[in-house]
Design an enzyme around this catalytic site. Sequence first.
Site, mmCIF file in Angstrom:
data_model
loop_
_atom_site.group_PDB
_atom_site.id
_atom_site.type_symbol
_atom_site.label_atom_id
_atom_site.label_comp_id
_atom_site.label_asym_id
_atom_site.label_seq_id
_atom_site.Cartn_x
_atom_site.Cartn_y
_atom_site.Cartn_z
ATOM 1 N N SER A 232 0.821 -1.197 0.000
ATOM 2 C CA SER A 232 0.000 0.000 0.000
ATOM 3 C C SER A 232 0.865 1.262 0.000
ATOM 4 O O SER A 232 1.636 1.454 -0.925
ATOM 5 C CB SER A 232 -0.958 -0.068 1.190
ATOM 6 O OG SER A 232 -2.054 0.745 0.932
ATOM 7 N N HIS A 375 -8.029 -5.460 1.208
ATOM 8 C CA HIS A 375 -6.752 -4.755 1.238
ATOM 9 C C HIS A 375 -5.878 -5.244 2.401
ATOM 10 O O HIS A 375 -6.178 -4.990 3.554
ATOM 11 C CB HIS A 375 -7.078 -3.268 1.412
ATOM 12 C CG HIS A 375 -5.893 -2.365 1.344
ATOM 13 N ND1 HIS A 375 -5.157 -2.183 0.196
ATOM 14 C CD2 HIS A 375 -5.317 -1.574 2.276
ATOM 15 C CE1 HIS A 375 -4.189 -1.313 0.432
ATOM 16 N NE2 HIS A 375 -4.266 -0.928 1.681
HETATM 17 C C1 GTR Z 1 -5.350 4.084 2.155
HETATM 18 C C2 GTR Z 1 -4.859 5.085 1.180
HETATM 19 C C3 GTR Z 1 -4.085 4.396 0.130
HETATM 20 C C4 GTR Z 1 -3.111 3.386 0.727
HETATM 21 C C5 GTR Z 1 -3.550 2.784 2.052
HETATM 22 C C6 GTR Z 1 -2.516 2.152 2.948
HETATM 23 O O1 GTR Z 1 -6.258 4.567 3.038
HETATM 24 O O2 GTR Z 1 -5.932 5.799 0.686
HETATM 25 O O3 GTR Z 1 -3.465 5.267 -0.757
HETATM 26 O O4 GTR Z 1 -1.852 3.834 0.752
HETATM 27 O O5 GTR Z 1 -4.244 3.609 2.815
HETATM 28 O O6 GTR Z 1 -1.348 2.507 2.982
HETATM 29 O O7 GTR Z 1 -2.908 1.248 3.682
#
Ligand code: GTR
Length: 393
Positions: A232, A375
């Site tokens: 991320s 995610h």
């Molecule tokens: C989210 C963000 C992303 C990503 C993520 C993370 O909320 O919008 O760009 O980087 O976090 O790092 O877990």
Amino acid sequence: MKTILNLFVALFIPLIAMSQTQPNYDESKVPALHLPDPFVSEKGKQIRSVEDWEKVRRPEIFRLFESEVYGQLPKDFDAISFEVVKENANPFPEAADLEEVNITVSRNGKSHTLRINFFLPKFQKGPFPVILLINYLPTYPDGKLVDEAFWPVRELIQRGFATASFHAETVAPDDAKTFQNGIISTLYPEQIEKKDGLKAFGAWGWAAMRAMDYFEQHPRIDAKRSVLVGHSRTGKTALWTSANDPRWAITYANESGCGGAALSKRKYGETVEAINNRFPHWFADNFRKYNGKEETLPLDQHLLPGLIAPRAVYYSSARGDQWADPKGEYLGIQLGSRIAAEIYGKKAVFEKSFEELNGPVHHESVGYHIREGKHDLTWEDWRIFLEFVSNNL
Ligand code: GTR
């Protein structure tokens, strides 16, 4: 009058704000893409040879990313030293040697110390290939060094890798108000006022480079066989780091989304405006010029893998992570791999469209997988990625 005004503020301002920030998840609303051609220089020259790529086009693209997206990543300092300390218990005493390493860097009379936690396979001499994970989570309480759900040290050690990690906050806190309270204000204060100055991603990447300095002088490490991993926000970081530092053999960005793997001009899921508003400390100030105006960006993320080529690049997505735009991430590597294929002659052509994918795509020096679920950086991601590593390291 005042009541009417209050009513207007209460009703309409949130509506206007919402209409600006509602993410698009509808493929039919993705704008037609006009992407810069990696093979035509700013002066219109056709780029076909390695020499033209490395002397003309790559530097142009690098400068664009540096000034318009990520900001500078300064490389100079006066001195660096390494000290192995013993502060915390080794969680894997039967399988691994632990080195808790303080890396102290000085510049212009000031210094900063960052800590890496480094595990090497026990009872073997090496030299081992090495995997560095940039961890954006704060340091764990009670001296815990490893969260195996995120960083599977035991598995990596068993497979013959040495592996290290550091917490981003020990270099630049992941916070819009305090991110300069690390190397930025101490070592590189002149960067603060610049529109293309050093921000958090650059600072975390700088730390990864200092870890690499440690690996290079370590007798049990084969630093030429090195892997940089980020999830991320640190996936975005890993890509920019590797664009700056050719010492990484393989770079892996898991679900790196907007400002990482995914094409910005698709405006699908997280947008440039959304990311700059929530995380103003990640990217160069210049990147804000493109809030709501992605079509005016003079580049897009499909050019980023080309800055790493011919070294290997790997992306992965999760179907439940629409915010990161899995299709945009796939297009980023599918189009980006053209530099590895057409300039460097790698077997790196992604023939399948995103919709046709039915398993991981592992080519020479580029790879991709998508999995079900949300995610996260999971063991499934690591396992599939490690198959790619075994063919490319
Ligand atoms: C989210 C963000 C992303 C990503 C993520 C993370 O909320 O919008 O760009 O980087 O976090 O790092 O877990």
